[in-house]
Write an enzyme that holds these catalytic residues in place. Structure first.
Site, PDB file in Angstrom:
ATOM      1  N   ASP A 232     -21.693  80.165 -20.226  1.00  0.00           N
ATOM      2  CA  ASP A 232     -20.428  79.892 -20.891  1.00  0.00           C
ATOM      3  C   ASP A 232     -19.948  78.533 -20.379  1.00  0.00           C
ATOM      4  O   ASP A 232     -20.456  78.024 -19.372  1.00  0.00           O
ATOM      5  CB  ASP A 232     -19.440  81.011 -20.530  1.00  0.00           C
ATOM      6  CG  ASP A 232     -18.011  80.682 -20.880  1.00  0.00           C
ATOM      7  OD1 ASP A 232     -17.758  80.299 -22.036  1.00  0.00           O
ATOM      8  OD2 ASP A 232     -17.144  80.802 -19.991  1.00  0.00           O
TER       9      ASP A 232
ATOM     10  N   ASP B 206     -16.040  77.007 -20.566  1.00  0.00           N
ATOM     11  CA  ASP B 206     -14.721  76.970 -19.931  1.00  0.00           C
ATOM     12  C   ASP B 206     -14.578  78.021 -18.837  1.00  0.00           C
ATOM     13  O   ASP B 206     -14.831  79.206 -19.052  1.00  0.00           O
ATOM     14  CB  ASP B 206     -13.619  77.173 -20.974  1.00  0.00           C
ATOM     15  CG  ASP B 206     -13.287  75.886 -21.720  1.00  0.00           C
ATOM     16  OD1 ASP B 206     -13.884  74.842 -21.389  1.00  0.00           O
ATOM     17  OD2 ASP B 206     -12.440  75.925 -22.623  1.00  0.00           O
TER      18      ASP B 206
END
Length: 271
Positions: A27, A29
């Site tokens: 991922d 953020d």
């Protein structure tokens, strides 16, 4: 959706995690970098080094421009860009390095009608729920083609404000449910700290990791997936449900330490 227990990074047997793994996917953020911020030098060094040892993917709910500013612009000179797989907007777009630039391999955009309906529903429901900011930092609703994203405080809100806005996820989840009721044919899910994402049904990070496995002709279980939103309402959780070797982190500092462990393990395998 099946219930999957995702271990914290420091509870993982790294040797078992890496054994037979073919890809490490992240991922973006709050996993590789803070929201909308570039990777810090220590993360960029580990990430770049990892690309020399194994294919690496970035699977983000954000748009391609953010993957560029947060990830690819931060790579070290030694990074192997040919080993990188960029999958912004939850995998609805896919980019590879062609030797000179990042080439878009595919994009699965929403129809004009669905994008308009999504934007209308987000604004109407956010106003009804009292979470439509009168003084946002940037755009509140962004049309990313394959995904519509609502950011309660605006796209450019400070990280601290984002993290303080909805720590229990109640606001995001309530808005997502209302919009989902309006648009049952689309997928509506809680995204980052302040965001709700809308895309075609079946398009989430489970779709992304399955597409990645198909492209690379590997099994989904051969993908290590690292993310911070591994709770059942989180946008990383579908990757765990899809069957990846999912690992939970609480932020980039955790990811740096996990990468150190993975790099050491992969080097030992080669050696």
């Amino acid at each position: 959706m099946a219930v999957v227990s995702v271990p914290m990074w420091n509870d993982v047997d790294v040797d078992a995690l890496c054994s037979g793994a073919r890809v490490v996917a992240f991922d973006l953020d709050n996993t590789l970098a803070r929201s909308k911020k570039p990777m810090k030098d220590d993360m960029a060094e580990r990430f770049s080094l990892l690309t020399t040892l194994i294919p690496v993917a970035v699977v983000s709910g954000g748009k391609y421009a953010l993957v560029t500013s947060q990830i690819t612009d931060c790579l070290t000179a030694g990074a192997n860009r040919f080993h990188l797989h960029l999958m912004p907007t939850s995998g609805t777009r896919y980019y590879r390095w062609d030797g000179r630039d990042w080439e878009q391999v595919f994009a699965r955009d929403l129809s004009d009608e669905d994008r308009a309906k999504a934007i209308e529903s987000l604004e109407r429901n956010a106003k009804a729920q009292g979470i439509w900011s009168d003084a946002p930092w940037g755009e509140r609703i962004e049309d990313r083609g394959s995904q519509i994203t609502f950011s309660a405080l605006g796209q450019n809100a400070p990280v601290e404000a984002k993290e303080a806005w909805d720590p229990t996820n109640e606001k995001k989840n309530r808005l997502a449910q209302a919009v989902a009721d309006d648009l049952p044919h689309l997928a509506v899910r809680s995204g980052g700290s302040t965001s709700v994402d809308i895309s075609a049904r079946g398009i989430d990070k489970s779709f992304a990791v399955r597409e990645l496995a198909r492209i690379l002709d590997i099994d989904v279980h051969q993908i290590i997936f690292v993310g911070d939103r591994m709770d059942p309402d989180g946008n990383d959780y579908p990757a765990a449900v899809a069957g990846t070797r999912a690992v939970r982190v609480t932020g980039p500092a955790d990811t740096v330490m996990l990468c150190d462990d993975i790099i050491e393990c992969l080097r030992a395998q080669v050696g």
